[in-house]
Design a protein around this motif. Structure first.
Motif, PDB file in Angstrom:
ATOM      1  N   GLN A 102       0.911  -1.314  -0.006  1.00 40.06           N
ATOM      2  CA  GLN A 102       0.018  -0.036  -0.146  1.00 40.06           C
ATOM      3  C   GLN A 102       0.823   1.367   0.064  1.00 40.06           C
ATOM      4  N   GLY A 103       0.633   2.185  -0.943  1.00 34.88           N
ATOM      5  CA  GLY A 103       0.993   3.556  -0.892  1.00 34.88           C
ATOM      6  C   GLY A 103       2.668   3.546  -1.537  1.00 34.88           C
ATOM      7  N   SER A 104       3.079   2.184  -2.179  1.00 40.50           N
ATOM      8  CA  SER A 104       4.425   2.333  -2.377  1.00 40.50           C
ATOM      9  C   SER A 104       4.483   3.107  -3.815  1.00 40.50           C
TER      10      SER A 104
ATOM     11  N   ASN B  92       5.066  11.349   1.410  1.00 36.57           N
ATOM     12  CA  ASN B  92       4.157  10.803   0.327  1.00 36.57           C
ATOM     13  C   ASN B  92       3.657   9.084   0.728  1.00 36.57           C
ATOM     14  N   GLY B  93       2.474   9.073   0.717  1.00 36.87           N
ATOM     15  CA  GLY B  93       1.933   7.514   0.533  1.00 36.87           C
ATOM     16  C   GLY B  93       1.926   7.000   1.999  1.00 36.87           C
ATOM     17  N   THR B  94       2.290   7.850   3.008  1.00 35.53           N
ATOM     18  CA  THR B  94       2.307   6.984   4.281  1.00 35.53           C
ATOM     19  C   THR B  94       0.851   6.565   4.959  1.00 35.53           C
ATOM     20  N   GLY B  95       0.021   7.343   4.655  1.00 36.38           N
ATOM     21  CA  GLY B  95      -1.560   6.761   4.971  1.00 36.38           C
ATOM     22  C   GLY B  95      -2.136   7.992   5.723  1.00 36.38           C
ATOM     23  N   LYS B  96      -2.040   9.274   5.432  1.00 36.98           N
ATOM     24  CA  LYS B  96      -2.554  10.534   5.997  1.00 36.98           C
ATOM     25  C   LYS B  96      -3.914  10.546   5.860  1.00 36.98           C
ATOM     26  N   THR B  97      -4.205  10.306   4.411  1.00 34.01           N
ATOM     27  CA  THR B  97      -5.825  10.554   4.236  1.00 34.01           C
ATOM     28  C   THR B  97      -6.741   9.291   4.749  1.00 34.01           C
ATOM     29  N   THR B  98      -6.091   8.001   4.877  1.00 34.15           N
ATOM     30  CA  THR B  98      -6.956   6.966   5.514  1.00 34.15           C
ATOM     31  C   THR B  98      -7.075   7.148   6.802  1.00 34.15           C
ATOM     32  N   THR B  99      -6.127   7.493   7.425  1.00 29.44           N
ATOM     33  CA  THR B  99      -5.952   7.792   8.966  1.00 29.44           C
ATOM     34  C   THR B  99      -6.787   8.975   9.320  1.00 29.44           C
ATOM     35  N   GLY B 119      -7.225  19.310   1.889  1.00 30.12           N
ATOM     36  CA  GLY B 119      -6.026  20.349   1.873  1.00 30.12           C
ATOM     37  C   GLY B 119      -4.958  19.672   1.042  1.00 30.12           C
ATOM     38  N   ASP B 120      -5.266  18.378   0.338  1.00 26.23           N
ATOM     39  CA  ASP B 120      -4.369  18.117  -0.515  1.00 26.23           C
ATOM     40  C   ASP B 120      -4.872  18.402  -1.968  1.00 26.23           C
ATOM     41  N   THR B 121      -4.588  19.806  -2.165  1.00 25.52           N
ATOM     42  CA  THR B 121      -4.937  20.341  -3.574  1.00 25.52           C
ATOM     43  C   THR B 121      -4.124  19.802  -4.498  1.00 25.52           C
ATOM     44  N   GLU B 128     -10.981  13.491  -4.621  1.00 21.62           N
ATOM     45  CA  GLU B 128     -11.972  12.481  -4.633  1.00 21.62           C
ATOM     46  C   GLU B 128     -11.716  11.498  -3.492  1.00 21.62           C
ATOM     47  N   GLN B 129     -10.665  11.230  -3.005  1.00 20.43           N
ATOM     48  CA  GLN B 129     -10.483  10.021  -2.458  1.00 20.43           C
ATOM     49  C   GLN B 129     -10.888  10.632  -0.788  1.00 20.43           C
ATOM     50  N   LEU B 130     -10.500  11.901  -0.605  1.00 24.49           N
ATOM     51  CA  LEU B 130     -11.218  12.218   0.774  1.00 24.49           C
ATOM     52  C   LEU B 130     -12.490  12.309   0.595  1.00 24.49           C
ATOM     53  N   ALA B 174      -1.131  17.546   1.391  1.00 26.56           N
ATOM     54  CA  ALA B 174      -0.644  16.546   0.169  1.00 26.56           C
ATOM     55  C   ALA B 174       0.837  16.070   1.040  1.00 26.56           C
ATOM     56  N   GLY B 175       1.050  14.855   0.693  1.00 20.20           N
ATOM     57  CA  GLY B 175       2.419  14.311   0.830  1.00 20.20           C
ATOM     58  C   GLY B 175       3.593  14.959   0.380  1.00 20.20           C
ATOM     59  N   ARG B 176       4.637  15.048   1.119  1.00 20.75           N
ATOM     60  CA  ARG B 176       5.838  15.730   0.416  1.00 20.75           C
ATOM     61  C   ARG B 176       6.986  15.388   1.184  1.00 20.75           C
ATOM     62  N   LEU B 229       1.597   5.851  13.522  1.00 17.20           N
ATOM     63  CA  LEU B 229       2.463   5.005  12.686  1.00 17.20           C
ATOM     64  C   LEU B 229       1.256   3.892  11.955  1.00 17.20           C
ATOM     65  N   THR B 230       1.302   3.753  10.561  1.00 15.50           N
ATOM     66  CA  THR B 230       0.410   3.101   9.688  1.00 15.50           C
ATOM     67  C   THR B 230       1.175   1.719   9.554  1.00 15.50           C
ATOM     68  N   LYS B 231       0.098   0.970   9.054  1.00 13.11           N
ATOM     69  CA  LYS B 231       0.582  -0.250   8.307  1.00 13.11           C
ATOM     70  C   LYS B 231       1.189  -1.408   8.840  1.00 13.11           C
ATOM     71  N   LEU B 232       0.850  -1.532  10.426  1.00  9.76           N
ATOM     72  CA  LEU B 232       1.406  -2.496  11.313  1.00  9.76           C
ATOM     73  C   LEU B 232       0.883  -3.758  11.182  1.00  9.76           C
ATOM     74  N   ASP B 233      -0.187  -3.801  10.360  1.00  8.04           N
ATOM     75  CA  ASP B 233      -0.777  -5.316   9.864  1.00  8.04           C
ATOM     76  C   ASP B 233       0.171  -5.947   8.867  1.00  8.04           C
ATOM     77  N   ALA B 234       0.955  -5.202   8.135  1.00 14.85           N
ATOM     78  CA  ALA B 234       2.044  -6.065   7.248  1.00 14.85           C
ATOM     79  C   ALA B 234       3.089  -6.704   7.912  1.00 14.85           C
ATOM     80  N   GLY B 258      -4.774  -1.752   9.316  1.00 15.88           N
ATOM     81  CA  GLY B 258      -5.413  -2.290   8.261  1.00 15.88           C
ATOM     82  C   GLY B 258      -6.082  -1.232   7.597  1.00 15.88           C
ATOM     83  N   GLN B 259      -6.861  -1.576   6.355  1.00 17.85           N
ATOM     84  CA  GLN B 259      -7.477  -0.597   5.498  1.00 17.85           C
ATOM     85  C   GLN B 259      -9.031  -0.223   5.942  1.00 17.85           C
ATOM     86  N   SER B 260      -9.240  -0.654   7.055  1.00 13.50           N
ATOM     87  CA  SER B 260     -10.939  -0.353   7.218  1.00 13.50           C
ATOM     88  C   SER B 260     -10.847   0.549   8.364  1.00 13.50           C
TER      89      SER B 260
HETATM   90  N1  LIG Z   1      -2.403  -2.291   5.125  1.00  9.28           N
HETATM   91  C1  LIG Z   1      -2.748  -0.947   5.603  1.00  9.28           C
HETATM   92  N2  LIG Z   1      -2.651  -0.122   4.608  1.00  9.28           N
HETATM   93  C2  LIG Z   1      -2.942   1.297   4.827  1.00  9.28           C
HETATM   94  C3  LIG Z   1      -2.951   1.771   6.240  1.00  9.28           C
HETATM   95  N3  LIG Z   1      -3.177   3.178   6.415  1.00  9.28           N
HETATM   96  C4  LIG Z   1      -3.304   3.512   5.329  1.00  9.28           C
HETATM   97  N4  LIG Z   1      -3.153   2.430   4.109  1.00  9.28           N
HETATM   98  C5  LIG Z   1      -3.123   2.134   2.781  1.00  9.28           C
HETATM   99  O1  LIG Z   1      -2.026   2.888   2.325  1.00  9.28           O
HETATM  100  C6  LIG Z   1      -2.305   3.652   0.961  1.00  9.28           C
HETATM  101  C7  LIG Z   1      -2.110   5.088   1.102  1.00  9.28           C
HETATM  102  O2  LIG Z   1      -2.682   5.504   2.038  1.00  9.28           O
HETATM  103  P1  LIG Z   1      -3.290   7.061   2.072  1.00  9.28           P
HETATM  104  O3  LIG Z   1      -4.138   7.534   2.720  1.00  9.28           O
HETATM  105  O4  LIG Z   1      -3.570   7.421   0.655  1.00  9.28           O
HETATM  106  O5  LIG Z   1      -1.725   7.514   2.149  1.00  9.28           O
HETATM  107  P2  LIG Z   1      -1.525   9.366   2.262  1.00  9.28           P
HETATM  108  O6  LIG Z   1      -0.444   9.749   3.232  1.00  9.28           O
HETATM  109  O7  LIG Z   1      -2.660  10.044   2.201  1.00  9.28           O
HETATM  110  O8  LIG Z   1      -0.960   9.642   0.447  1.00  9.28           O
HETATM  111  P3  LIG Z   1      -0.615  10.784  -0.112  1.00  9.28           P
HETATM  112  O9  LIG Z   1      -1.611  11.723   0.098  1.00  9.28           O
HETATM  113  O10 LIG Z   1      -0.335  10.647  -1.607  1.00  9.28           O
HETATM  114  O11 LIG Z   1       0.875  11.312   0.378  1.00  9.28           O
HETATM  115  C8  LIG Z   1      -3.916   3.376   0.721  1.00  9.28           C
HETATM  116  O12 LIG Z   1      -4.019   2.131  -0.046  1.00  9.28           O
HETATM  117  C9  LIG Z   1      -4.436   2.850   2.281  1.00  9.28           C
HETATM  118  O13 LIG Z   1      -5.346   2.194   2.194  1.00  9.28           O
HETATM  119  C10 LIG Z   1      -2.775   0.633   7.251  1.00  9.28           C
HETATM  120  O14 LIG Z   1      -2.695   0.779   8.689  1.00  9.28           O
HETATM  121  N5  LIG Z   1      -2.508  -0.698   6.920  1.00  9.28           N
END
Ligand SMILES: Nc1nc2c(ncn2[C@@H]2O[C@H](COP(=O)(O)OP(=O)(O)OP(=O)(O)O)[C@@H](O)[C@H]2O)c(=O)[nH]1
Ligand SMILES: Nc1nc2c(ncn2[C@@H]2O[C@H](COP(=O)(O)OP(=O)(O)OP(=O)(O)O)[C@@H](O)[C@H]2O)c(=O)[nH]1
Ligand SMILES: [K+]
Ligand SMILES: [Mg+2]
Ligand SMILES: [Mg+2]
Lengths: 287, 278
Positions: A102-104, B92-99, B119-121, B128-130, B174-176, B229-234, B258-260
């Motif tokens: 995810q997010g790579s 970038n991509g760490t999980g901000k929006t999902t969190t 605020g990610d313009t 659209e994601q948010l 925005a991720g930066r 800290l995200t993605k601990l399920d990995a 996780g992603q839910s």
């Molecule tokens: N497995 C898992 N995936 C996650 C978790 N948190 C976020 N993700 C996934 O990571 C990916 C990136 O998440 P985003 O929320 O888009 O990350 P972001 O930091 O907002 O990304 P940018 O705005 O592009 O910088 C998505 O596929 C999410 O579903 C988590 O705790 N576990």
């Protein structure tokens, strides 16, 4: 920090004209520190440094080489062992599937790669097979439209396998088709099975694992499981424009014995380069 | 009496455990030094095993690192002046929006009203994601067009919250990369204009040594109050939490598992230390 360490290594080698056990041990210790700082797998660091130690002392210095060149050559060869010098994707009809955690950076890389081949004169298109992440469709569509790249997706379809089948049918006349997939990790069994199914139906010529340059010790186990599931042909390292050194991705490549193909060097679709092993190693070691 | 020679073997084993758990190399170095400083010369009681003493001491050092400046997020939200703006930042991509979506779910189920600010313009599909998350969760989103000034978007969301009596504004950015000076300066401007009650740094537990570079630079340039800290399920061990807490002196508040929307857990230092050593 790593930079300082390696400058010292090079200085140590420069100032000596012969190789002795003491010098080699000191150099190897410095290289170990640099590799650990660069996220190379702890187990690999040990293999690599043992091999360097052994070869540096047992192999003769080539007549045209000085001590420094002798050691740097060995270090370079041991770091790249088993992963080759890069992956050449010939400029002809091919299907490429991107997978990864995810997010790579898969969706961004999908667009980057399509533009890369389009700029080389091929007709390039992308398919979005991520039916999980909110707005994954919009993300890739916006990128494709901005760069005039062919696009296929179906916002209302939840079956990624069907999307890929339909997309490949619709894009038959394209030279290069890149398939973007949802982010997943090795423990998500349902998603791994989905990836296996997509791979089976698409039968891609290249399956590339997209890895963040910052990934740490988990890189090799994750890569191994992706490889076991579908067979990976190459690695793309993303986010190489930050401070991360990519040692995790190197370990992933080493673990499964495949090359690194491309580097992502920024958020923009243009920020994409072919992998250059010498540049990569220098940066990894901080030289 | 414990001397350095006797410690060496145990220390290098512990170093390996920490490195394999993704604690950054330089942080491992400093922790080992701390361990030595506190143990060398100490008197060992009869029957005590040296390895037990060292591990106990290490665990207590780690606990100190992880719990520095710790505060309870729920209590903070309860007591903060409303509306309160919570700003999420990171690479970038760490999980901000999902969190943000997960926190929105958590807060609304606790009875708070929430608005999210797009605020990610910058990134394709970010708004659209948010928006999709907001729709799923039934919370209001304030958005402008792609390319708009993020500070203005967040400012509007705060005005909206004031007018409607909404408790919490969750602001996406925005991720930066921490190395992009203009983008980091932009975060500084967002902070000045929108005066967040909390600034939360989001990083992923998958990250290795680079975690300390980015945590340091975000903390120095923008100022953060805590991390998620995200993605601990990995299945990473989670040593990244130690690196980030060590460098910033700020606590990890939650982990993403996780992603839910429900995959968000309160961070506990005991839990993390157990994960690394047991
Ligand atoms: N497995 C898992 N995936 C996650 C978790 N948190 C976020 N993700 C996934 O990571 C990916 C990136 O998440 P985003 O929320 O888009 O990350 P972001 O930091 O907002 O990304 P940018 O705005 O592009 O910088 C998505 O596929 C999410 O579903 C988590 O705790 N576990
Ligand atoms: N700085 C930088 N950012 C990048 C690079 N590649 C991708 N990104 C950013 O990383 C974030 C995640 O990229 P995505 O392409 O959405 O990642 P993904 O793998 O498709 O994410 P999921 O579909 O959620 O698994 C976005 O903010 C991208 O802009 C790169 O090479 N450098
Ligand atoms: K990532
Ligand atoms: Mg994607
Ligand atoms: Mg985001």
């Amino acid at each position: 920090m790593a930079l300082e360490a390696l400058k010292d290594v090079v200085r140590k080698i420069k100032s000596s004209s012969s190789i002795d056990k003491y010098l080699v041990e000191e150099i190897v210790r410095d290289i170990q520190r640099a590799l650990l700082r660069a996220d190379v797998n702890v187990r690999h660091v040990k293999q690599i440094s043992d091999a360097i130690k052994k070869r540096a002392l047992s192999e003769d210095v080539l007549p045209t080489f000085n001590v420094r060149e002798h050691i740097i050559k060995i270090v370079y060869e041991e770091l790249m062992r088993g992963i080759g010098e890069g992956l050449d994707i010939p400029l002809k009809k091919a299907k490429i599937m991107l997978v990864g955690l995810q997010g790579s950076g898969k969706t961004t890389t999908t667009a980057k790669m399509a533009k890369y081949f389009k700029d080389k004169g091929l007709k390039a298109g992308v398919i979005t097979a991520d039916t999980w992440r909110p707005a994954a469709y919009d993300q890739l569509k916006q990128l494709a439209e901005a760069y005039d790249i062919g696009f296929y997706g179906d916002k209302n379809e939840k079956d990624a396998v069907k999307i890929v089948r339909d997309g490949l049918e619709k894009m038959k006349d394209y030279d290069i088709i890149i398939i973007d997939t949802a982010g997943r990790h090795a423990l998500e069994e349902g998603l791994i099975n989905e990836m296996i199914e997509i791979s089976r139906v698409a039968n891609p010529d290249y399956k590339l694992l997209v890895l963040d340059a910052a990934i740490g010790q988990l890189a090799s186990t994750q890569a191994k499981r992706f490889h076991d599931a579908i067979g990976i042909d190459g690695i793309v390292i993303t986010k190489f424009d930050g401070t991360a050194k990519g040692g995790g991705a190197l370990s992933a490549a080493r673990e499964i014995g495949i090359p690194i193909a491309f580097l992502g060097t920024g958020e923009k679709v243009e920020d994409f380069e072919k992998f250059d092993p010498a540049g990569f190693v220098s940066r990894l070691l901080g030289m | 009496i414990i001397d350095e020679g006797k410690l060496e073997g145990i220390l290098s084993e512990l170093e390996m455990i920490l490195l394999e758990s993704d604690v950054a190399f330089d942080v491992v170095d400093e922790i080992t030094q701390k361990l030595k400083d506190s143990l060398v010369g100490r008197r060992k009681k009869i029957g005590q095993k040296l390895s037990d003493i060292v591990i106990d001491e290490l665990k207590s050092i780690l606990k100190d690192i992880l719990d520095r400046n710790r505060f309870d997020f729920d209590e903070f939200v309860r007591n903060v002046d409303k509306p309160a703006n919570i700003l999420f930042v990171g690479v970038n991509g760490t999980g901000k929006t999902t969190t943000i979506a997960k926190i929105a779910k958590r807060l609304t189920s606790q009875g708070y009203s929430v608005v999210v600010a797009a605020g990610d313009t910058f990134r394709a599909g970010a708004i659209e994601q948010l928006e999709e998350h907001a729709k799923n969760l039934g919370v209001k989103i304030i958005k402008h067009k792609t390319g708009a000034d993020p500070a203005a978007v967040i400012f509007d969301a705060i005005k909206h919250a004031e007018a409607k009596g909404i408790d919490i504004v969750l602001s996406d950015t925005a991720g930066r990369m921490h190395t992009k000076k203009n983008l980091i300066d932009q975060l500084g401007k967002i902070k000045r204009v929108t005066k967040p009650a909390l600034t939360i740094f989001v990083d992923e537990s998958l990250a290795g040594n680079d975690a300390i570079e980015r945590a340091r630079m975000f903390n120095d340039a923008v100022g953060i109050d805590g991390s998620i800290l995200t993605k601990l399920d990995a299945d990473p061990k989670g040593g990244t939490a130690i690196s980030i807490s060590y460098i910033t002196g700020k606590p990890v508040l939650f982990v993403g598992t996780g992603q839910s929307y429900d995959d968000l857990e309160k961070f506990s230092s005991e839990w993390l230390i157990g994960r690394i050593f047991d």
